[in-house]
Scaffold this motif. Structure first.
Motif, PDB file in Angstrom:
ATOM      1  N   ASP A  78       0.833  -1.206   0.000  1.00 54.09           N
ATOM      2  CA  ASP A  78       0.000   0.000   0.000  1.00 54.09           C
ATOM      3  C   ASP A  78       0.863   1.250   0.000  1.00 54.09           C
ATOM      4  OD1 ASP A  78      -2.237  -1.595   0.046  1.00 54.09           O
ATOM      5  OD2 ASP A  78      -2.578  -1.380   2.208  1.00 54.09           O
ATOM      6  N   ASP A  79       1.945   1.232   0.775  1.00 54.72           N
ATOM      7  CA  ASP A  79       2.819   2.405   0.859  1.00 54.72           C
ATOM      8  C   ASP A  79       3.477   2.704  -0.481  1.00 54.72           C
ATOM      9  OD1 ASP A  79       2.200   2.784   3.495  1.00 54.72           O
ATOM     10  OD2 ASP A  79       4.038   1.863   4.275  1.00 54.72           O
ATOM     11  N   ASP A  80       3.980   1.665  -1.151  1.00 58.14           N
ATOM     12  CA  ASP A  80       4.631   1.870  -2.449  1.00 58.14           C
ATOM     13  C   ASP A  80       3.629   2.387  -3.476  1.00 58.14           C
ATOM     14  OD1 ASP A  80       7.063   1.089  -1.491  1.00 58.14           O
ATOM     15  OD2 ASP A  80       7.031  -0.911  -2.392  1.00 58.14           O
ATOM     16  N   ARG A  81       2.452   1.781  -3.498  1.00 55.30           N
ATOM     17  CA  ARG A  81       1.443   2.207  -4.473  1.00 55.30           C
ATOM     18  C   ARG A  81       1.039   3.657  -4.237  1.00 55.30           C
ATOM     19  NH1 ARG A  81      -1.790  -1.464  -3.540  1.00 55.30           N
ATOM     20  NH2 ARG A  81      -3.262  -0.390  -2.158  1.00 55.30           N
ATOM     21  N   GLU A  82       0.809   4.005  -2.984  1.00 56.26           N
ATOM     22  CA  GLU A  82       0.408   5.379  -2.665  1.00 56.26           C
ATOM     23  C   GLU A  82       1.509   6.372  -3.042  1.00 56.26           C
ATOM     24  OE1 GLU A  82      -1.010   8.076   1.194  1.00 56.26           O
ATOM     25  OE2 GLU A  82      -0.807   5.897   1.371  1.00 56.26           O
ATOM     26  N   TYR A  83       2.759   6.005  -2.751  1.00 54.94           N
ATOM     27  CA  TYR A  83       3.876   6.896  -3.079  1.00 54.94           C
ATOM     28  C   TYR A  83       3.930   7.155  -4.583  1.00 54.94           C
ATOM     29  CZ  TYR A  83       8.567   8.324  -4.376  1.00 54.94           C
ATOM     30  OH  TYR A  83       9.624   8.987  -4.954  1.00 54.94           O
ATOM     31  N   PHE A  84       3.884   6.094  -5.373  1.00 55.39           N
ATOM     32  CA  PHE A  84       4.027   6.269  -6.809  1.00 55.39           C
ATOM     33  C   PHE A  84       2.817   6.954  -7.436  1.00 55.39           C
ATOM     34  CE2 PHE A  84       7.374   2.909  -6.590  1.00 55.39           C
ATOM     35  CZ  PHE A  84       8.386   3.688  -7.134  1.00 55.39           C
ATOM     36  N   LEU A  85       1.622   6.681  -6.941  1.00 57.54           N
ATOM     37  CA  LEU A  85       0.450   7.364  -7.485  1.00 57.54           C
ATOM     38  C   LEU A  85       0.503   8.864  -7.191  1.00 57.54           C
ATOM     39  CD1 LEU A  85      -2.408   4.800  -6.758  1.00 57.54           C
ATOM     40  CD2 LEU A  85      -1.417   5.414  -8.986  1.00 57.54           C
ATOM     41  N   ASP A  86       0.954   9.226  -5.999  1.00 59.52           N
ATOM     42  CA  ASP A  86       1.119  10.652  -5.679  1.00 59.52           C
ATOM     43  C   ASP A  86       2.175  11.286  -6.581  1.00 59.52           C
ATOM     44  OD1 ASP A  86      -0.788  10.521  -3.724  1.00 59.52           O
ATOM     45  OD2 ASP A  86       0.622  10.407  -2.045  1.00 59.52           O
ATOM     46  N   TYR A  87       3.274  10.575  -6.773  1.00 55.33           N
ATOM     47  CA  TYR A  87       4.363  11.060  -7.625  1.00 55.33           C
ATOM     48  C   TYR A  87       3.888  11.243  -9.066  1.00 55.33           C
ATOM     49  CZ  TYR A  87       8.385  10.354 -10.758  1.00 55.33           C
ATOM     50  OH  TYR A  87       9.302  10.448 -11.771  1.00 55.33           O
ATOM     51  N   LEU A  88       3.202  10.250  -9.601  1.00 58.42           N
ATOM     52  CA  LEU A  88       2.727  10.328 -10.981  1.00 58.42           C
ATOM     53  C   LEU A  88       1.697  11.436 -11.147  1.00 58.42           C
ATOM     54  CD1 LEU A  88       2.434   6.526 -11.813  1.00 58.42           C
ATOM     55  CD2 LEU A  88       4.229   8.118 -12.535  1.00 58.42           C
ATOM     56  N   SER A  89       0.891  11.649 -10.127  1.00 58.37           N
ATOM     57  CA  SER A  89      -0.085  12.733 -10.177  1.00 58.37           C
ATOM     58  C   SER A  89       0.611  14.085 -10.276  1.00 58.37           C
ATOM     59  CB  SER A  89      -0.977  12.686  -8.931  1.00 58.37           C
ATOM     60  OG  SER A  89      -1.923  13.735  -8.946  1.00 58.37           O
ATOM     61  N   ARG A  90       1.703  14.251  -9.542  1.00 55.81           N
ATOM     62  CA  ARG A  90       2.477  15.498  -9.616  1.00 55.81           C
ATOM     63  C   ARG A  90       3.048  15.710 -11.010  1.00 55.81           C
ATOM     64  NH1 ARG A  90       7.266  16.652  -6.236  1.00 55.81           N
ATOM     65  NH2 ARG A  90       6.846  18.732  -7.046  1.00 55.81           N
ATOM     66  N   VAL A  91       3.594  14.634 -11.572  1.00 51.76           N
ATOM     67  CA  VAL A  91       4.172  14.739 -12.914  1.00 51.76           C
ATOM     68  C   VAL A  91       3.088  15.064 -13.925  1.00 51.76           C
ATOM     69  CG1 VAL A  91       5.375  13.492 -14.742  1.00 51.76           C
ATOM     70  CG2 VAL A  91       6.084  13.203 -12.363  1.00 51.76           C
TER      71      VAL A  91
END
Length: 269
Positions: free
Chosen positions: A214-227
């Motif tokens: 869950d932590d990895d998925r949340e991190y990357f989804l937040d990151y991709l949203s920023r990009v």
């Protein structure tokens, strides 16, 4: 992400366009490990990623008859022993690459490497009429987070962007996040990112796939949203043999407007 020409390559063999049937998609194709003769005869993608170093200009011209844009893999953060230029740059490598015995990280701050990438490799690929670069191993900054490594990547990426070709960075979230924090835009260095294993995971010891934490998925989804909010195009590569999970990933990416390729194998052949 590791995309190998000889020892190990990532071939995306399945893209889901719905949760009932798994059928080949035509949006995004990654065939980095395939030679021209190994590509599907009916390959037709909006964006097709190959390693153009191993293709002729005529072969790329032929691919453009049935495909949209052709992107070439370009490894800027490490160097593989099977490349014909490996021995010329082995002296500026900085360490071994975990899980990849035939590869070493390279000092991207060294002018010798920068001049080679921008003055030789990139022009050779552009001469073959590619449309963009699929850049790998900007994670060298995560491995070696020195100022000179960050600056070296910026020199290389901005130089590639200045050619007028599109630039997609595979991985490299530590670098991309810092650049975005400091500049509020990515326009001078990249056009988008490709991120592996946002929803899935790879067990390298056993050669199996699982679900991301869950932590990895949340991190990357937040990151991709920023990009994405900064105007970057988003591509995902996921690995699973679980059809239900694959359908879920496809639906999620459709909702976000992201491109996705779902593979059931890391092996090319």
């Amino acid at each position: 992400m590791k995309n190998k020409i000889i020892s190990l390559s990532i071939l995306i063999v399945m893209m889901l366009t719905g949760c009932k049937d798994a059928i080949p998609g035509d949006d995004y194709g990654v065939y980095i490990g395939a030679e021209y003769s190994e590509l599907p005869e009916d390959a037709s993608f909006d964006v097709l990623v190959i390693d153009a170093q191993y293709y002729t200009a005529d072969e790329i011209a032929s691919l453009k008859e049935t495909n949209g844009e052709i992107y070439s893999y370009l490894n800027v953060g490490s160097v593989e022993s099977f490349r014909d230029y490996y021995e010329d740059y082995e002296d500026i490598t900085t360490g071994s690459y975990e899980n990849w015995e035939d590869e070493r990280w390279v000092d991207v701050s060294n002018p010798k490497w920068q001049e080679f990438v921008l003055g030789e490799l990139a022009p050779q690929l552009i001469e073959k009429d590619i449309d963009g670069f699929f850049i790998d191993n900007c994670d060298v900054y995560y491995i070696d987070p020195r100022e000179e490594i960050y600056a070296g990547l910026t020199t290389i990426l901005s130089g590639l962007k200045a050619t007028g070709k599109s630039v997609i960075v595979n991985g490299g979230d530590a670098y991309v996040s810092r650049y975005l924090d400091e500049n509020n835009t990515l326009d001078k260095v990249i056009d988008g990112v490709n991120q592996e294993s946002v929803y899935t995971s790879i067990n390298w010891d056993e050669g199996t796939f699982g679900e991301a934490t869950d932590d990895d998925r949340e991190y990357f989804l937040d990151y991709l949203s920023r990009v994405s909010d900064a105007g970057g195009e988003i591509y995902l590569l996921e690995y699973t043999t679980d059809e239900k999970l694959a359908c879920y990933i496809e639906d999620e990416c459709d909702a976000h407007g992201y491109h996705v390729y779902i593979s059931d194998s890391l092996e090319l052949k």
